[in-house]
Design a protein around this motif. Sequence first.
Motif, PDB file in Angstrom:
ATOM      1  N   VAL A   1      48.651  33.592 -55.197  1.00 54.26           N
ATOM      2  CA  VAL A   1      48.192  33.081 -53.901  1.00 54.26           C
ATOM      3  C   VAL A   1      46.861  32.373 -54.116  1.00 54.26           C
ATOM      4  N   GLY A   2      46.888  31.052 -54.085  1.00 51.98           N
ATOM      5  CA  GLY A   2      45.680  30.264 -54.296  1.00 51.98           C
ATOM      6  C   GLY A   2      45.735  29.473 -55.581  1.00 51.98           C
ATOM      7  N   ALA A   3      45.652  28.146 -55.467  1.00 53.16           N
ATOM      8  CA  ALA A   3      45.673  27.272 -56.646  1.00 53.16           C
ATOM      9  C   ALA A   3      44.279  26.771 -56.951  1.00 53.16           C
ATOM     10  N   GLY A   4      43.307  27.670 -56.860  1.00 53.39           N
ATOM     11  CA  GLY A   4      41.935  27.310 -57.193  1.00 53.39           C
ATOM     12  C   GLY A   4      41.638  27.555 -58.660  1.00 53.39           C
ATOM     13  N   THR A   5      40.369  27.810 -58.956  1.00 54.85           N
ATOM     14  CA  THR A   5      39.948  27.986 -60.341  1.00 54.85           C
ATOM     15  C   THR A   5      40.752  29.068 -61.053  1.00 54.85           C
ATOM     16  N   ALA A   6      40.791  30.266 -60.484  1.00 55.36           N
ATOM     17  CA  ALA A   6      41.502  31.375 -61.131  1.00 55.36           C
ATOM     18  C   ALA A   6      43.002  31.151 -61.128  1.00 55.36           C
ATOM     19  N   GLY A   7      43.545  30.670 -60.014  1.00 58.49           N
ATOM     20  CA  GLY A   7      44.989  30.475 -59.915  1.00 58.49           C
ATOM     21  C   GLY A   7      45.523  29.481 -60.916  1.00 58.49           C
TER      22      GLY A   7
ATOM     23  N   CYS B   1      37.525  24.981 -55.511  1.00 59.28           N
ATOM     24  CA  CYS B   1      36.162  24.443 -55.499  1.00 59.28           C
ATOM     25  C   CYS B   1      35.913  23.490 -56.662  1.00 59.28           C
ATOM     26  N   SER B   2      36.695  23.598 -57.733  1.00 58.73           N
ATOM     27  CA  SER B   2      36.500  22.673 -58.855  1.00 58.73           C
ATOM     28  C   SER B   2      36.942  21.259 -58.492  1.00 58.73           C
ATOM     29  N   THR B   3      37.636  21.109 -57.358  1.00 58.01           N
ATOM     30  CA  THR B   3      38.064  19.788 -56.894  1.00 58.01           C
ATOM     31  C   THR B   3      37.095  19.190 -55.884  1.00 58.01           C
ATOM     32  N   VAL B   4      36.229  20.023 -55.297  1.00 60.36           N
ATOM     33  CA  VAL B   4      35.339  19.513 -54.241  1.00 60.36           C
ATOM     34  C   VAL B   4      33.860  19.715 -54.554  1.00 60.36           C
ATOM     35  N   ASN B   5      33.523  20.397 -55.646  1.00 57.20           N
ATOM     36  CA  ASN B   5      32.113  20.696 -55.892  1.00 57.20           C
ATOM     37  C   ASN B   5      31.378  19.499 -56.503  1.00 57.20           C
ATOM     38  N   ALA B   6      30.111  19.721 -56.866  1.00 55.87           N
ATOM     39  CA  ALA B   6      29.278  18.649 -57.417  1.00 55.87           C
ATOM     40  C   ALA B   6      29.422  18.528 -58.927  1.00 55.87           C
TER      41      ALA B   6
ATOM     42  N   LEU C   1      39.934  22.262 -62.734  1.00 57.62           N
ATOM     43  CA  LEU C   1      40.814  23.210 -63.416  1.00 57.62           C
ATOM     44  C   LEU C   1      42.279  22.846 -63.203  1.00 57.62           C
ATOM     45  N   ALA C   2      42.577  22.158 -62.106  1.00 50.86           N
ATOM     46  CA  ALA C   2      43.951  21.682 -61.896  1.00 50.86           C
ATOM     47  C   ALA C   2      44.298  20.598 -62.909  1.00 50.86           C
ATOM     48  N   ASP C   3      43.336  19.723 -63.201  1.00 54.41           N
ATOM     49  CA  ASP C   3      43.576  18.669 -64.193  1.00 54.41           C
ATOM     50  C   ASP C   3      43.845  19.258 -65.575  1.00 54.41           C
ATOM     51  N   GLY C   4      43.126  20.331 -65.907  1.00 50.29           N
ATOM     52  CA  GLY C   4      43.283  20.904 -67.230  1.00 50.29           C
ATOM     53  C   GLY C   4      44.396  21.919 -67.316  1.00 50.29           C
ATOM     54  N   TYR C   5      44.302  22.978 -66.517  1.00 51.01           N
ATOM     55  CA  TYR C   5      45.201  24.116 -66.681  1.00 51.01           C
ATOM     56  C   TYR C   5      46.497  23.999 -65.882  1.00 51.01           C
ATOM     57  N   LEU C   6      46.424  23.653 -64.609  1.00 48.18           N
ATOM     58  CA  LEU C   6      47.654  23.583 -63.833  1.00 48.18           C
ATOM     59  C   LEU C   6      48.545  22.441 -64.309  1.00 48.18           C
TER      60      LEU C   6
END
Length: 361
Positions: A45-51, A135-140, A252-257
Amino acid sequence: MLSDFKMKELNDDAEIRNLWLEGIHNLDQRQAPKKNKDFYDFIIVGAGTAGCVLARELIYNIPNINILVLEAGPPDIQVNDIMRSPCAFPSIIRTIETDWGYFTEDQTMPSAVDPTKEVLNRRIHCARGKVVGGCSTVNAMIYMRGQEADYNLWATQGPEYEIWDYNHCLEAFKATENNTRKNPDEEFKKYHGFNGLLYVQDKQNDFDDILKDVIKIAKNLGIPYNNDFNGARQNGIGEYQHTMKDGKRFSLADGYLADALKKVETYPPSKPFELGSPHRLGDDVAKFVAVNVKCFSHMLNIIWDEERKDENVAIGVKYFYDGRVHESFIAPKGEVIICGGAINSAQVIILKIKADFSIKQ
């Protein structure tokens, strides 16, 4: 007079029409197909950094599994690819499509100048990514790890927490990182990885004159220069590294997902195609070995095993997707993994606590 061939065509056509009409008339008499339950070995549940990291590590390290990843927000692309542009992050960090819109609460606390008086800390925006990559998609894009002392403090809480000491976490940081600094010295190599899937790079253009002056003034004031804020010490003044590749954001989506999605197989492996098979697939295909990502999927609740209430055993999840409520379940020995971030992960668990409290009331 019609030829025999033409008459046959007309008769065939009439038969087809009659069969079609019979099917329409009997439509309401047919038994509706039973609803199939979706089963996965893992539900994240959640496709963020950890997911994103978990999906990739699980699919490549455990054989013959399938994974469902649920993300409340959209994919990590927009018109003109605005999410890839470093200078555009203020445009996506507080939009309803890609951010949860959380704010802190107003707080009063004793003044540091005059403890007999109170000061008001007004609420501020607490950015939380609601998009693939989190947050890795929207942070600075500033690549900054936590303080060593914090990790070591966590590790002192008990034997089960020892894995959180800084040395263990440092190895994990290095394993995920692909640092592209040119000619790194030996000290830098102790703290960084160069073969991971998360790209990290130095700033691509020169400092502005005003920033150069700030660094010069800081040095004159005795503030040490630091060329690596993720090295032996984190104090000082210097230049950040960023999670970027070729001048563009790298999440992290670009790299891991993205790497996880490359693995698509069938288990058991399908037989070679055979002529005459209506679907051209063997009869032994059981499931896809792959990661299935569903965007715009809002988590509603964990489905708990009613026969093991006291053990709090999760057997699936309930979520809103594509205009209706869905339920997906885990196969035997599967797991539901909550990766909703610092706020939403706790919120999902609180839903369970509130439900239990309401029943007891």
